[in-house]
Structures are given as C-alpha cells and as structure tokens.
Design a protein around this motif. Structure first.
Motif, short mmCIF file in Angstrom:
data_model
loop_
_atom_site.label_atom_id
_atom_site.label_comp_id
_atom_site.label_asym_id
_atom_site.label_seq_id
_atom_site.Cartn_x
_atom_site.Cartn_y
_atom_site.Cartn_z
N GLU A 59 30.78 46.50 53.37
CA GLU A 59 31.78 46.13 52.36
C GLU A 59 32.43 44.79 52.69
O GLU A 59 32.67 43.98 51.79
N LYS A 60 32.69 44.55 53.96
CA LYS A 60 33.26 43.26 54.37
C LYS A 60 32.28 42.13 54.05
O LYS A 60 32.69 41.07 53.56
N ARG A 63 32.38 41.41 50.38
CA ARG A 63 33.58 40.63 50.00
C ARG A 63 33.42 39.17 50.38
O ARG A 63 33.83 38.27 49.63
N SER A 66 31.04 37.45 47.87
CA SER A 66 31.40 37.37 46.44
C SER A 66 32.44 36.32 46.16
O SER A 66 33.02 35.71 46.97
#
Length: 66
Positions: A59-60, A63, A66
C-alpha cells in the motif's frame, strides 16, 4: 507517476513480495510439522502478521507511485 516514483516504489514491492512468500512458507510449515494445536496456531498467527506487513508495504508503494 514519474520515473523517480516508480524507482522508489520498486524496492517496496519487491520486499512485499518476499514477505508474502515467507508468510506462505511459514503457514505451510506450521500446518505441516507435528506439534500441538497451540504451536500451530502461533505459527499461523505469525504468518498472518508477516502477510499484514507485506500488505502495508504494498500500500505504501502504491501511494508513492500514484
């Protein structure tokens, strides 16, 4: 997404992949080896925690990219 973002995310994704493979091996070992139910459950719990860490890294990386 810039090239730098991709470069920053790549090691995190690689580490997440490594941790997921490790967690799968831990879970398999925990269920395969003889031992008490409590011992097997501890092994499965540890494998789950490693999987959660892998998911957090993934998930990091998303992020960052993106």
């Amino acid at each position: 997404m810039s090239a730098q973002d991709k470069a920053d995310a790549a090691p995190l994704i690689a580490e997440a992949d490594r941790l997921e493979r490790l967690a799968d091996e831990m879970a398999a070992d925990s269920t395969r080896h003889c031992g008490g139910t409590a011992e097997k459950m501890r092994g499965l719990k540890q494998a789950h925690l490693v999987k959660m860490e892998a998911q957090a890294l993934r998930e990091k990386a998303e992020r960052l990219a993106s």
